[in-house]
Design an enzyme around this catalytic site. Structure first.
Site, mmCIF file in Angstrom:
data_model
loop_
_atom_site.group_PDB
_atom_site.id
_atom_site.type_symbol
_atom_site.label_atom_id
_atom_site.label_comp_id
_atom_site.label_asym_id
_atom_site.label_seq_id
_atom_site.Cartn_x
_atom_site.Cartn_y
_atom_site.Cartn_z
ATOM 1 N N TYR A 141 3.157 2.477 -0.249
ATOM 2 C CA TYR A 141 3.286 1.092 -0.720
ATOM 3 C C TYR A 141 3.803 1.108 -2.148
ATOM 4 C CZ TYR A 141 1.349 -3.534 -2.195
ATOM 5 O OH TYR A 141 1.148 -4.800 -2.692
ATOM 6 N N LYS A 169 5.873 0.298 3.014
ATOM 7 C CA LYS A 169 6.157 -1.067 2.601
ATOM 8 C C LYS A 169 7.169 -0.975 1.471
ATOM 9 C CE LYS A 169 4.531 -5.343 0.686
ATOM 10 N NZ LYS A 169 3.459 -6.210 0.205
#
Length: 309
Positions: A141, A169
């Site tokens: 992330y 992500k």
């Protein structure tokens, strides 16, 4: 390997009561709302969850509550390591791994806290990989706070080729970067999921495996239609993508509190209380009330349009 993490993956809000406690009944209703909207997975304990302002006990309890409430209907991924010290990170991540989440998400800026480069990134990563259960699927992330630490191609390729990572992500907010990354991880278990609304649809066309931006807290079902149904109605998809991109600009006007106000209006939970944002955002951003009304109206219009095709 774990369940595939792809599709529409909301970055979950954390409802609080007016006296600054986690509102678990409100969280239960929020989870029901996501599920009713047909999301494909949930990202618990992330920046939208105000993870930097939660204790470790709160982060673990939050993730465990989401996992238990979802009860295997869709995958749940969770992050929640907020420390720079490596031993503290191991402690945080080990605790989070025990919640039953389907994937444990590593925050890239904590793998290289002072932005020193790949040598530091790999040294931290290797320590974490050694400390965490090999059976635990992992994610990455590129959280914007405390700073946005984008992965290099070499770092991404290394992670993908370990076979332990199932999702990134992507916060590059750049279509060419997303496109390149999709190619880099081809034939590995790692899916690239874009987080930027402005490129949501073209990123999907380029091979991004879904969307995980903040406006999944307003109208995830519209992004879901783009991901799952747009191929049969490309012209309508292009028009919807414009609405979604323009609506998402409202993120800059007091998020996540503006999303909490939106849900307060929906009746999902009672309080707009935020730990990360103490402002009266409706007063600070003069047009926000009108914009939230327009997002609600526009969402209803688009729900009718896509239901008719």
């Amino acid at each position: 390997m774990s369940k595939s993490i792809e599709g529409i993956v909301p970055v979950m809000l954390t409802p609080f009561s007016a006296d600054n406690q986690i509102d678990y009944p409100g969280l239960s209703r929020l989870i029901d709302w996501y599920l009713e909207k047909g999301v494909d997975a949930l990202f618990a304990v992330c920046q939208s969850s105000e993870m930097q302002f939660l204790t470790l006990d709160e982060r673990v309890a939050l993730a465990k509550f989401v996992v238990d409430k979802v009860a295997g209907r869709i995958p749940v991924i969770a992050s929640g390591h907020i420390s720079d010290d490596i031993e503290q990170q191991i402690n945080e991540l080990t605790a989070m791994a025990k919640t039953g989440a389907d994937a444990l998400v590593l925050v890239t800026n904590h793998l290289d806290p002072k932005n020193q480069g790949s040598e530091t990134f790999f040294a931290t990563l290797d320590q974490l990989l050694s400390a965490l259960p090999e059976s635990m699927p992992l994610g990455l992330y590129e959280c914007p706070a405390p700073y946005r630490r984008l992965l290099t191609d070499e770092e991404l390729t290394y992670c993908a080729n370990t076979g332990r990572f199932v999702v990134l992500k992507d916060v590059s907010c750049d279509l060419s970067t997303v496109t390149r990354r999709v190619k880099l991880v081809a034939q590995t278990p790692l899916n690239i999921i874009n987080a930027n609304a402005a490129i949501a649809y073209p990123a999907m066309l380029a091979g991004s495996k879904g969307f995980s931006g903040v406006f999944t807290n307003f109208h995830p079902e519209l992004y879901g239609w783009l991901y799952h149904k747009a191929a049969t109605h490309p012209k309508l998809a292009e028009e919807l993508a414009i609405f979604l991109s323009l609506g998402a600009v409202t993120e800059t006007l007091g998020y996540p509190k503006n999303a909490k106000i939106y849900h307060q209006r929906l009746g999902t939970f009672d309080s707009e209380f935020c730990r990360v944002n103490k402002d009266n955002v409706l007063e600070k951003f003069w047009g926000l009330t009108v914009l939230l009304d327009q997002i609600s109206t526009g969402t209803a219009l688009w729900q009718k349009k896509i239901a008719a095709v």
